[in-house]
Design a protein around this motif. Structure first.
Motif, PDB file in Angstrom:
ATOM      1  N   ILE A  76       0.705  -1.161  -0.215  1.00 38.16           N
ATOM      2  CA  ILE A  76      -0.270   0.272   0.236  1.00 38.16           C
ATOM      3  C   ILE A  76       0.625   0.660  -0.159  1.00 38.16           C
ATOM      4  N   HIS A  77       0.375   2.704  -1.112  1.00 38.17           N
ATOM      5  CA  HIS A  77       1.560   2.964  -1.357  1.00 38.17           C
ATOM      6  C   HIS A  77       0.545   4.573  -0.659  1.00 38.17           C
ATOM      7  N   GLU A  78       0.874   5.198  -0.146  1.00 42.08           N
ATOM      8  CA  GLU A  78       0.021   6.423   0.634  1.00 42.08           C
ATOM      9  C   GLU A  78       0.689   7.763  -0.096  1.00 42.08           C
ATOM     10  N   SER A  79       0.235   8.546  -0.700  1.00 33.55           N
ATOM     11  CA  SER A  79       0.223   9.639  -0.885  1.00 33.55           C
ATOM     12  C   SER A  79      -0.347  10.655  -0.634  1.00 33.55           C
ATOM     13  N   VAL A  80      -0.357  11.954  -1.498  1.00 29.51           N
ATOM     14  CA  VAL A  80      -0.740  13.317  -1.336  1.00 29.51           C
ATOM     15  C   VAL A  80      -0.781  14.141  -2.415  1.00 29.51           C
ATOM     16  N   GLU A  81      -2.250  14.449  -2.963  1.00 30.83           N
ATOM     17  CA  GLU A  81      -2.331  15.670  -3.733  1.00 30.83           C
ATOM     18  C   GLU A  81      -3.050  16.681  -3.839  1.00 30.83           C
ATOM     19  N   ARG A  82      -3.076  17.873  -4.359  1.00 31.07           N
ATOM     20  CA  ARG A  82      -3.712  18.621  -3.906  1.00 31.07           C
ATOM     21  C   ARG A  82      -3.604  19.764  -5.549  1.00 31.07           C
ATOM     22  N   GLU A  83      -4.794  20.228  -5.960  1.00 31.32           N
ATOM     23  CA  GLU A  83      -5.300  20.510  -6.798  1.00 31.32           C
ATOM     24  C   GLU A  83      -5.415  21.770  -6.932  1.00 31.32           C
ATOM     25  N   ALA A  84      -4.405  22.377  -7.976  1.00 31.91           N
ATOM     26  CA  ALA A  84      -4.115  23.464  -8.194  1.00 31.91           C
ATOM     27  C   ALA A  84      -4.688  24.663  -8.189  1.00 31.91           C
ATOM     28  N   ARG A  85      -5.996  24.378  -8.772  1.00 30.14           N
ATOM     29  CA  ARG A  85      -6.876  25.823  -8.870  1.00 30.14           C
ATOM     30  C   ARG A  85      -7.824  25.686  -7.489  1.00 30.14           C
ATOM     31  N   SER A  86      -8.450  24.628  -7.167  1.00 35.17           N
ATOM     32  CA  SER A  86      -9.216  24.201  -5.913  1.00 35.17           C
ATOM     33  C   SER A  86      -8.290  24.471  -3.914  1.00 35.17           C
ATOM     34  N   GLY A  87      -7.297  24.342  -4.756  1.00 34.49           N
ATOM     35  CA  GLY A  87      -6.843  23.617  -3.108  1.00 34.49           C
ATOM     36  C   GLY A  87      -6.764  22.175  -2.839  1.00 34.49           C
ATOM     37  N   LEU A  88      -7.525  21.910  -3.090  1.00 34.70           N
ATOM     38  CA  LEU A  88      -8.607  20.222  -3.104  1.00 34.70           C
ATOM     39  C   LEU A  88      -6.869  19.619  -2.233  1.00 34.70           C
ATOM     40  N   VAL A  89      -6.974  18.875  -1.112  1.00 34.06           N
ATOM     41  CA  VAL A  89      -6.174  17.756  -1.345  1.00 34.06           C
ATOM     42  C   VAL A  89      -6.679  16.444  -0.307  1.00 34.06           C
ATOM     43  N   GLU A  90      -6.638  15.286  -1.341  1.00 34.32           N
ATOM     44  CA  GLU A  90      -7.217  14.559  -1.203  1.00 34.32           C
ATOM     45  C   GLU A  90      -5.664  13.612  -1.776  1.00 34.32           C
ATOM     46  N   ARG A  91      -5.935  12.693  -0.634  1.00 33.35           N
ATOM     47  CA  ARG A  91      -4.599  11.066   0.166  1.00 33.35           C
ATOM     48  C   ARG A  91      -4.967   9.825  -0.555  1.00 33.35           C
ATOM     49  N   PRO A  92      -4.818   9.483  -1.881  1.00 30.65           N
ATOM     50  CA  PRO A  92      -5.308   8.338  -2.463  1.00 30.65           C
ATOM     51  C   PRO A  92      -3.971   7.787  -2.059  1.00 30.65           C
ATOM     52  N   SER A  93      -5.089   6.383  -2.236  1.00 32.17           N
ATOM     53  CA  SER A  93      -3.400   4.602  -2.221  1.00 32.17           C
ATOM     54  C   SER A  93      -3.790   3.760  -2.929  1.00 32.17           C
ATOM     55  N   LEU A  94      -2.455   3.642  -3.495  1.00 30.70           N
ATOM     56  CA  LEU A  94      -2.017   3.012  -4.173  1.00 30.70           C
ATOM     57  C   LEU A  94      -1.968   1.185  -3.900  1.00 30.70           C
ATOM     58  N   VAL A  95      -2.820   0.591  -4.216  1.00 26.67           N
ATOM     59  CA  VAL A  95      -3.122  -0.373  -3.833  1.00 26.67           C
ATOM     60  C   VAL A  95      -2.254  -1.751  -4.661  1.00 26.67           C
ATOM     61  N   VAL A  96      -1.553  -2.307  -3.941  1.00 20.38           N
ATOM     62  CA  VAL A  96      -0.806  -3.344  -5.629  1.00 20.38           C
ATOM     63  C   VAL A  96      -0.774  -4.720  -4.865  1.00 20.38           C
ATOM     64  N   TRP A  97      -1.708  -5.646  -5.212  1.00 18.78           N
ATOM     65  CA  TRP A  97      -1.574  -7.103  -4.599  1.00 18.78           C
ATOM     66  C   TRP A  97      -0.439  -7.943  -6.015  1.00 18.78           C
ATOM     67  N   ARG A  98       0.454  -8.400  -5.864  1.00 20.35           N
ATOM     68  CA  ARG A  98       1.965  -9.182  -6.036  1.00 20.35           C
ATOM     69  C   ARG A  98       1.430 -10.576  -6.207  1.00 20.35           C
ATOM     70  N   GLY A  99       1.015 -11.491  -7.115  1.00 19.97           N
ATOM     71  CA  GLY A  99       1.489 -13.428  -6.660  1.00 19.97           C
ATOM     72  C   GLY A  99       2.620 -13.773  -7.285  1.00 19.97           C
ATOM     73  N   GLU A 100       2.696 -14.674  -8.111  1.00 17.45           N
ATOM     74  CA  GLU A 100       3.714 -15.258  -8.574  1.00 17.45           C
ATOM     75  C   GLU A 100       4.071 -14.823  -9.545  1.00 17.45           C
ATOM     76  N   ARG A 101       2.629 -14.763 -10.442  1.00 17.79           N
ATOM     77  CA  ARG A 101       3.195 -14.249 -12.725  1.00 17.79           C
ATOM     78  C   ARG A 101       2.464 -12.982 -12.835  1.00 17.79           C
ATOM     79  N   HIS A 102       1.491 -12.527 -11.694  1.00 15.25           N
ATOM     80  CA  HIS A 102       0.652 -11.404 -12.478  1.00 15.25           C
ATOM     81  C   HIS A 102       0.367 -10.450 -11.221  1.00 15.25           C
ATOM     82  N   SER A 103      -0.383  -9.195 -10.877  1.00 15.78           N
ATOM     83  CA  SER A 103      -0.102  -8.489  -9.921  1.00 15.78           C
ATOM     84  C   SER A 103      -1.595  -7.586 -10.312  1.00 15.78           C
ATOM     85  N   LEU A 104      -2.160  -7.052  -9.244  1.00 12.14           N
ATOM     86  CA  LEU A 104      -3.541  -6.591  -9.554  1.00 12.14           C
ATOM     87  C   LEU A 104      -3.219  -5.287  -8.417  1.00 12.14           C
ATOM     88  N   VAL A 105      -3.734  -4.032  -9.591  1.00  8.76           N
ATOM     89  CA  VAL A 105      -4.270  -2.601  -9.357  1.00  8.76           C
ATOM     90  C   VAL A 105      -5.172  -2.037  -9.023  1.00  8.76           C
TER      91      VAL A 105
END
Length: 233
Positions: A76-105
């Motif tokens: 789980i990768h946490e990040s912070v994104e700020r919308e330049a015009r409105s100043g709105l801050v969001e905190r999306p998480s990039l979630v990655v599951w990795r198996g033997e040969r494939h991954s899910l995002v």
């Protein structure tokens, strides 16, 4: 070396066999929308490197959390994104599951690690040699919103997108008769910007072909005639 055939698994469990005298070696991705935890969540599956590639493209560094989950590794990768015009801050998480040969995002907004795990527990992840599939748990309120797609680039043809055929697809068929090909009926149409695209329709399968810049549009019917598409599961 040209692969005579390949089999790809979609995230809803459907499997597709592609066969013909074309270069079919390129990997594919599969995407599906799932209602989980009261949210509409889009999952994308692909090669084992997909998660790292997405993180790099977003400029996201090392994961904040890493743990064993459903016979794979969950990051789980946490990040912070700020919308330049409105100043709105969001905190999306990039979630990655990795198996033997494939991954899910997937990307999730406004959820902590415990909430992410709770959401993912409502969706069973299964891996086999042909790809990943998801099994939403109805008792947890999870379900597919629509059929999954498999997306693959085929040199000389273009970007190929496969899915189960639905009633909605049937309603989208052009009013004219298509050309008979090995995989069903081939139709040519245009996008809103005037670009050409093609539809291959059979009783169980729906495929769209979007020619790339290097594709000879007029040769697409001939190339499609050398390709057999089947849903095998």
């Amino acid at each position: 070396m040209v692969a005579p055939f390949v089999t790809h698994r979609a995230l809803d469990g459907a499997t597709y066999r592609l066969e013909g005298e074309l270069d079919l070696q390129a990997p594919c991705t599969s995407a599906v929308e799932v209602v989980a935890g009261g949210r509409l969540v889009e999952f994308t599956a692909g090669p084992a490197t997909l998660g790292a590639d997405v993180a790099d493209s977003l400029g996201i560094g090392a994961p904040d959390s890493e743990l064993t989950f459903q016979k794979g590794t969950l990051r789980i990768h946490e990040s912070v994104e700020r919308e330049a015009r409105s100043g709105l801050v969001e905190r999306p998480s990039l979630v990655v599951w990795r198996g033997e040969r494939h991954s899910l995002v997937t990307r999730l907004y406004g959820l902590g690690t415990a909430q992410v795990l709770g959401l993912l527990r409502s969706v069973r992840i299964t891996e086999n040699e042909h790809g990943l599939s998801l099994g939403p748990d109805p008792s947890a309120g999870s379900a597919f919103a629509r059929p999954a797609t498999v997306i693959k680039e085929v040199p000389g043809l273009g970007l190929l997108e496969l899915s189960r055929r639905t009633k909605e697809h049937t309603a989208q068929l052009p009013p004219w008769k298509g050309v008979s090909v090995a995989s069903g009926e081939l139709f040519r149409d245009t996008l809103s910007d005037g670009s050409p695209f093609f539809v291959i329709a059979s009783s169980e399968l729906w495929a769209t072909v979007v020619p790339l810049a290097s594709t000879s549009v007029e040769r697409v019917p001939e190339v499609v005639g050398r390709l057999t598409l089947r849903r095998t599961g």
